[in-house]
Design an enzyme around this catalytic site. Structure first.
Site, PDB file in Angstrom:
ATOM      1  N   SER A 133       0.844  -1.195   0.000  1.00 46.33           N
ATOM      2  CA  SER A 133       0.000   0.000   0.000  1.00 46.33           C
ATOM      3  C   SER A 133       0.876   1.240   0.000  1.00 46.33           C
ATOM      4  CB  SER A 133      -0.901   0.007   1.234  1.00 46.33           C
ATOM      5  OG  SER A 133      -1.453   1.282   1.469  1.00 46.33           O
ATOM      6  N   TYR A 146      -1.813  -0.692  10.240  1.00 46.39           N
ATOM      7  CA  TYR A 146      -2.018  -1.114   8.852  1.00 46.39           C
ATOM      8  C   TYR A 146      -0.818  -0.739   7.989  1.00 46.39           C
ATOM      9  CZ  TYR A 146      -3.972  -1.267   4.135  1.00 46.39           C
ATOM     10  OH  TYR A 146      -4.185  -1.523   2.805  1.00 46.39           O
TER      11      TYR A 146
END
Length: 275
Positions: A133, A146
């Protein structure tokens, strides 16, 4: 692979004439995706197999039982995150465990299982693609756990690529920022900074074909530009101060801190309205 970016990868590969092995925890969704792909790409006669497995499962024997058959490309797309911008003390222990178990452990165990199997095939273009990501490229407050798990994936992928390229298998990492139409971005309408998932898929597969030495890709120019701004300007101790007034004039964010601080405030305002 039953929704969002994972489904886009399945469609992109199917449209390129590939057979597929789809893995997800929901067998009903897998059956529906399989039926849709067979219907939407009738010219592709390659098989579509489905495998039901929950990557939250602590059962590691599943990975050791894998037999890849004719598979030459593995895409590790499964991931868990929180939709809301939360400081770490507002995350539950279960949410933290889920992100670490799926994003880190599942990707690690899948790589551990499939890399020697791919290497044994002796096929020059065998590859593993791990989906990270853009949140891993720079500090991302309010998505700290995350982002950290996605940074783990990026580092793991680059290290594994150097470990296995001599045995004929490449390990690539994809690190996109916002993607529209996936449920992970507030708008379903494509924009410059949030292209549709097909753009990320096309960029991934194009990089695999054209740039064999690339270890990590943003997949598209917009995300590469965002990464440059946030990583090399927004985090630079000198350039960040020069960029702030220019960003203010252009009405854009000068750093990921600004992006996430605003997102956090919108979350708080929305929560207060609901109360």
């Amino acid at each position: 692979c039953t929704s969002g970016l994972g489904l886009a990868y399945a469609r992109g590969l199917r449209g390129r004439g590939c057979g597929l092995v789809l893995v997800s925890r929901d067998s009903n969704k897998l059956e529906k995706v399989r039926a849709t792909l067979l219907s939407d790409f009738p010219e592709n006669q390659m098989p579509i197999d489905i495998v039901q497995f929950d990557f939250m499962s602590p059962d590691r024997s599943w990975y050791d039982s894998l037999a890849l058959g004719n598979v030459t490309l593995v895409i590790n797309n499964v991931g868990v995150g929180t939709e809301d911008p939360l400081p770490i003390d507002e995350l539950t222990a279960e949410e933290c465990d889920a992100m670490i178990a799926v994003n880190c452990a599942a990707t690690t165990h899948m790589c551990r299982a499939v890399l020697p199997l791919l290497a044994a095939k002796g096929i020059a273009d065998a590859a593993v693609v791990n989906v990270s990501s853009g949140s891993s490229n720079q500090p991302t407050p309010f998505l700290s756990v995350y982002a950290a798990t996605k940074a783990y994936i990026a580092h793991l992928s680059k290290s594994l690529d150097r470990e296995w390229r001599g045995r004929g298998v490449r390990v690539r990492c994809v690190a996109p920022y916002y993607i529209s139409g996936t449920g992970l971005f507030k708008s379903n309408k494509p924009s410059f900074n949030a292209p549709p998932p097909e753009v990320v898929v096309d960029g991934t597969l194009d990089t695999l074909a054209r740039f064999p030495r690339v270890e990590l890709t943003m997949t598209n120019r917009a995300h590469a530009f965002i990464a440059f701004l946030f990583c090399y300007i927004g985090e630079d101790p000198v350039l960040q101060h020069l960029a702030k007034p220019l960003a203010k004039i252009a009405k854009v964010n000068a750093s990921m801190l600004q992006v996430m601080t605003k997102a956090r405030q919108r979350y708080i305002d929305k929560k207060q309205k609901i109360i």
